[in-house]
Motif scaffolding. Structure first.
Motif, PDB file in Angstrom:
ATOM      1  N   ALA A   1     111.642  20.305  13.414  1.00  0.00           N
ATOM      2  CA  ALA A   1     113.008  20.757  13.691  1.00  0.00           C
ATOM      3  C   ALA A   1     113.666  19.961  14.821  1.00  0.00           C
ATOM      4  CB  ALA A   1     113.007  22.244  14.040  1.00  0.00           C
TER       5      ALA A   1
ATOM      6  N   THR B   1     113.393  20.341  18.154  1.00  0.00           N
ATOM      7  CA  THR B   1     113.973  21.262  19.124  1.00  0.00           C
ATOM      8  C   THR B   1     112.994  21.458  20.274  1.00  0.00           C
ATOM      9  OG1 THR B   1     114.890  23.486  19.459  1.00  0.00           O
ATOM     10  CG2 THR B   1     113.035  23.300  17.949  1.00  0.00           C
TER      11      THR B   1
ATOM     12  N   THR C   1     112.089  30.735  11.228  1.00  0.00           N
ATOM     13  CA  THR C   1     113.339  29.996  11.092  1.00  0.00           C
ATOM     14  C   THR C   1     113.190  28.757  11.960  1.00  0.00           C
ATOM     15  OG1 THR C   1     114.330  31.340  12.872  1.00  0.00           O
ATOM     16  CG2 THR C   1     114.795  31.992  10.591  1.00  0.00           C
TER      17      THR C   1
ATOM     18  N   GLY D   1     115.361  25.302  13.228  1.00  0.00           N
ATOM     19  CA  GLY D   1     116.543  24.453  13.276  1.00  0.00           C
ATOM     20  C   GLY D   1     116.637  23.766  14.620  1.00  0.00           C
ATOM     21  N   GLU D   2     117.712  23.017  14.831  1.00  0.00           N
ATOM     22  CA  GLU D   2     117.862  22.277  16.088  1.00  0.00           C
ATOM     23  C   GLU D   2     117.986  23.206  17.288  1.00  0.00           C
ATOM     24  OE1 GLU D   2     121.038  19.504  15.858  1.00  0.00           O
ATOM     25  OE2 GLU D   2     120.145  18.331  14.222  1.00  0.00           O
ATOM     26  N   LYS D   3     118.526  24.404  17.062  1.00  0.00           N
ATOM     27  CA  LYS D   3     118.687  25.350  18.163  1.00  0.00           C
ATOM     28  C   LYS D   3     117.348  25.900  18.635  1.00  0.00           C
ATOM     29  CE  LYS D   3     120.919  29.715  19.422  1.00  0.00           C
ATOM     30  NZ  LYS D   3     121.728  30.864  18.940  1.00  0.00           N
TER      31      LYS D   3
ATOM     32  N   SER E   1     109.230  16.790   6.513  1.00  0.00           N
ATOM     33  CA  SER E   1     110.582  17.149   6.945  1.00  0.00           C
ATOM     34  C   SER E   1     111.184  18.093   5.925  1.00  0.00           C
ATOM     35  CB  SER E   1     111.472  15.911   7.091  1.00  0.00           C
ATOM     36  OG  SER E   1     111.790  15.371   5.810  1.00  0.00           O
ATOM     37  N   ALA E   2     112.220  18.807   6.347  1.00  0.00           N
ATOM     38  CA  ALA E   2     112.904  19.727   5.436  1.00  0.00           C
ATOM     39  C   ALA E   2     113.540  18.958   4.278  1.00  0.00           C
ATOM     40  CB  ALA E   2     113.959  20.521   6.201  1.00  0.00           C
TER      41      ALA E   2
ATOM     42  N   VAL F   1     115.868  30.214   5.328  1.00  0.00           N
ATOM     43  CA  VAL F   1     117.274  30.313   5.735  1.00  0.00           C
ATOM     44  C   VAL F   1     117.877  31.372   4.821  1.00  0.00           C
ATOM     45  CG1 VAL F   1     119.516  29.178   5.847  1.00  0.00           C
ATOM     46  CG2 VAL F   1     117.451  27.899   6.437  1.00  0.00           C
TER      47      VAL F   1
END
Length: 367
Positions: free
Chosen positions: A58, A60, A288, A290-292, A336-337, A362
């Motif tokens: 991700a 992150t 979950t 993601g970048e966050k 990777s996704a 997601v």
């Protein structure tokens, strides 16, 4: 958040273990009975080796593990069901938790007193087991008295409860915990309404000395506990050393790793205990990523997609459309996704999909 109660006789290492689990000195630990009076509650992160690989994918820096609560409950003594020691307080506290981690002393140490005068883990287990059963018998007799009038008027729930109570009482009178009574699906629902102490799932934590941590198979006490758990409760066991954990509290990660290596182990046992308790509570994790942030979300095994979406926010459950899901193993193998999607590893799942441990998802929903 579900809770696991740490129980055991006085001076078996409960509070020391609680401090280690929460990495604090929140619970007083001393060499005398009833050191813990009011229960201590601590939120504990669930170790999960899958989080760091997801963090890399991700890209992150923020990782949020799953968590559960542990409750350090006062030591119980023989006669607790009749109010001996802190019996009434103990029984009230244990009634509130969702599962039990029963700490059993499996080491000799003349400097640490045992309120029974000797080390005998099976005797210690039976003392607590018997007190829970006696408390349940008293509770069932009281509940039945109140339910009889309702049953006469045709109350369905009261009739169901009395029928199960009449099966449970002879079972408990044989000193067998309620959880071991064979029941159908409807009866298990009724059992929950009765709020019995011996109906709770149990994990036995064998507290050993640091010398036995590397190879507990030579510890005769541990062997006895493992055999008892398997034969009497179909319960799990794990090995911990509260003394080692007490040392690790003030160590940083490198120091802790070096210290454990000097003892011949990779892990002191607390991580295994936390994961085992997580499973004992019937819990699993989906992710979950993601970048966050990368985050582990806790769900009850058997929950469907909309319910799992509701773990994040109730609006996600109300407006649920689909869940875009890939298994952790498929995502990691793809690298990777995007590559996982190109390989057709992502799936669109609907409202009837049963979430699996390790799903990466997601949610699609209507606002």
């Amino acid at each position: 958040m579900l809770q696991a109660g740490i129980v055991g006789l006085p001076n078996v290492g409960k509070s020391t273990l609680f401090n280690a689990l929460t990495r604090t000195r929140k619970a007083e630990s001393a060499n005398y009975p009833f050191c813990t009076i009011d229960p201590n509650v601590g939120v504990v992160q669930v170790p999960d080796a899958r989080l760091n690989p997801l963090k890399e994918i991700a890209n992150t820096e923020t990782v949020i593990p799953a968590a559960i609560e542990f409750v350090d409950i006062a030591g119980l003594v023989e006669g607790a069901s009749k109010g001996e020691g802190l019996g009434n307080k103990f029984l009230a506290n244990i009634r509130e938790v969702d599962a039990i981690v029963h700490v059993v002393r499996c080491f000799e140490d003349d400097d640490i007193i045992h309120n029974m005068g000797s080390i005998d883990p099976l005797r210690d287990i039976e003392i607590i087991h018997t007190e829970l059963v006696l408390s349940d018998l008293s509770s069932l007799e009281s509940q039945k008295e109140k339910l009889v009038k309702k049953a006469r008027s045709g109350d369905k729930e009261a009739i169901e409860s009395i029928e199960l109570i009449d099966r449970l009482i002879p079972h408990l009178n044989e000193n067998k915990p309620a959880i071991t009574l064979e029941m159908n699906e409807d009866e298990t629902i009724v059992l929950k309404r009765l709020c019995l102490l011996s109906a709770k799932k149990v994990l036995y934590a064998c507290n050993v000395s640091e010398d036995d941590l590397a190879d507990p198979s030579n510890n005769s006490f541990v062997k006895k506990v493992e055999a008892y758990a398997s034969e009497n409760h179909n319960a799990g066991t794990c090995i911990i050393s509260a003394a080692v954990e007490a040392e690790l509290i003030d160590f940083d990660e490198t120091e802790a790793s070096e210290y454990l290596e000097s003892l011949g182990v990779q892990d002191s046992g607390v991580s295994i205990l936390i994961r085992s308790t997580y499973q004992l509570l019937g819990l699993a994790s989906y992710f979950t990523a993601g970048e966050k942030e990368v985050r582990a979300w806790t769900f009850k095994v058997g929950m469907k997609a909309p319910q799992c979406a509701g773990v994040i926010h109730t609006d996600f459950e109300k407006g649920f459309i689909k869940a875009e899901v890939v298994s952790y193993d498929d995502l990691i193998a793809s690298g990777s996704a995007q590559k996982a999607k190109e390989a057709g590893k992502y799936r669109l799942e609907g409202k009837d999909y049963l979430f699996q441990d390790g799903d990466v998802t997601v949610f699609r929903f209507n606002n």
